[in-house]
Design an enzyme around this catalytic site. Structure first.
Site, PDB file in Angstrom:
ATOM      1  CG  HIS A   9      29.277  31.959  41.241  1.00 31.51           C
ATOM      2  ND1 HIS A   9      30.430  32.427  40.121  1.00 31.51           N
ATOM      3  CD2 HIS A   9      30.816  31.533  41.865  1.00 31.51           C
ATOM      4  CE1 HIS A   9      31.406  32.699  40.377  1.00 31.51           C
ATOM      5  NE2 HIS A   9      31.593  32.345  42.124  1.00 31.51           N
ATOM      6  CD  GLU A  36      29.989  33.001  45.603  1.00 30.58           C
ATOM      7  OE1 GLU A  36      31.232  32.880  45.752  1.00 30.58           O
ATOM      8  OE2 GLU A  36      29.415  33.650  44.614  1.00 30.58           O
ATOM      9  CG  ASP A  38      32.110  37.039  45.706  1.00 32.89           C
ATOM     10  OD1 ASP A  38      32.391  36.288  46.293  1.00 32.89           O
ATOM     11  OD2 ASP A  38      31.331  37.094  45.126  1.00 32.89           O
ATOM     12  CG  HIS A  51      34.519  38.627  42.352  1.00 27.99           C
ATOM     13  ND1 HIS A  51      35.744  38.731  42.307  1.00 27.99           N
ATOM     14  CD2 HIS A  51      34.775  37.827  42.956  1.00 27.99           C
ATOM     15  CE1 HIS A  51      36.341  37.381  42.611  1.00 27.99           C
ATOM     16  NE2 HIS A  51      36.061  36.972  42.880  1.00 27.99           N
ATOM     17  CD  GLU A 107      33.854  33.445  47.988  1.00 26.05           C
ATOM     18  OE1 GLU A 107      33.923  33.625  47.025  1.00 26.05           O
ATOM     19  OE2 GLU A 107      35.901  33.967  47.430  1.00 26.05           O
TER      20      GLU A 107
HETATM   21  O1  G3P Z   1      32.108  30.634  46.651  1.00 24.03           O
HETATM   22  C1  G3P Z   1      32.656  30.383  44.859  1.00 24.03           C
HETATM   23  C2  G3P Z   1      33.592  31.114  44.357  1.00 24.03           C
HETATM   24  O2  G3P Z   1      32.763  32.342  44.219  1.00 24.03           O
HETATM   25  C3  G3P Z   1      34.709  31.566  44.429  1.00 24.03           C
HETATM   26  O3  G3P Z   1      35.577  32.123  44.343  1.00 24.03           O
HETATM   27  O4  G3P Z   1      37.003  34.353  42.875  1.00 24.03           O
HETATM   28  O5  G3P Z   1      34.444  33.325  42.286  1.00 24.03           O
HETATM   29  O6  G3P Z   1      34.294  33.998  44.771  1.00 24.03           O
HETATM   30  P1  G3P Z   1      34.870  33.629  43.799  1.00 24.03           P
HETATM   31 MG    MG Z   2      32.369  34.007  45.580  1.00 30.54          MG
END
Ligand code: G3P
Ligand code: MG
Length: 236
Positions: A9, A36, A38, A51, A107
């Site tokens: 993450h 993952e 953002d 993020h 994301e």
């Molecule tokens: O994609 C899973 C998670 O990352 C979603 O929430 O706020 O951590 O981007 P966030």
């Molecule tokens: Mg995320």
């Protein structure tokens, strides 16, 4: 059923500054099956990996990400807050470094420039020939609808927000998404069965503690996002 995927993450955000190259390297070194991250848009339309919608928490700059040019963002220090040297990566840099090595969950963050951010992400992914390696996701379901309309080959996971699992499943059916991505707080054995019955994989976020990881594995999720991907690797 295959092995549950361990997805780092924001890289390995429990160890190193989130959404940076050192964090991504660390996640892979810890055995993660995927990364993952953002994506937001710079003022001049370049997709960058961060993020928050502001620079304040994770860099030495401040103000909205969309208020800074790509040149300005490239000079940002995105590591000192965690005691590490790291830059703020562009989407293209992450795709160039990792799309041939591992699975990527891109994301797309919410932007008022919805069509522009979606188009820029598609161009970057196609430009690197990375469509098969990338699972797109977003809480902005309208962005996913735009994505599907423009990129028939896109792999998509619908992020589950406060509107709930059924809402996400309906969106997944509408746009032909492979996955739904719920928060671990919404996942139960029944929810996993419901999603699988609807033909969708369940990728749950964010599982950091041993007890949550064990519970998610028992429920039969298909992937877990973790700031400590090695804990998922160890537990599965
Ligand atoms: O994609 C899973 C998670 O990352 C979603 O929430 O706020 O951590 O981007 P966030
Ligand atoms: Mg995320």
């Amino acid at each position: 059923m295959g092995r549950v995927l361990a997805i780092g993450h924001r890289g390995a955000a429990g160890h190193l500054p989130e959404n940076t190259m050192p964090s991504f390297e660390k996640a892979l070194a810890l055995g993660a099956d995927g990364l993952e991250f953002d994506v937001a848009l710079s003022r001049d339309g370049i997709p960058v990996v961060i993020h928050d919608d502001t620079l304040d928490r994770t860099t030495d700059l401040c103000g909205p990400v969309e208020g800074a040019t790509f040149d300005e963002l490239q000079r940002a220090d995105a590591g000192s807050w965690r005691g590490v040297r790291a830059h703020l990566p562009s989407l293209d840099q992450v795709l160039a470094s990792y799309s041939h090595r591992t699975l990527l969950n891109l994301e797309i963050k919410h932007s008022v420039r919805r069509a522009e951010i979606v188009d820029a992400c598609i161009e970057a992914v196609r430009g690197r020939g990375a469509a098969a390696a990338v699972m797109f996701s977003s809480f902005d379901h309208d962005a996913l609808r735009v994505l599907r309309a423009v990129m028939p080959e896109a792999r998509i996971g619908v992020l589950v927000d406060s509107s709930g699992i059924e809402h996400a499943l309906a969106c997944a059916a509408e746009i032909g998404a492979e996955n739904v991505h719920p928060p671990v707080s919404l996942v139960s054995e029944a929810v996993v069965a419901r999603c699988h019955g609807a033909g969708r994989n369940v990728w749950a976020w964010t599982a950091n503690s041993a007890s949550v990881i064990e519970r998610m594995l028992a429920y039969g999720v298909d992937a877990l996002f973790s700031d400590f991907p090695e804990r998922v690797v160890e537990a599965r």
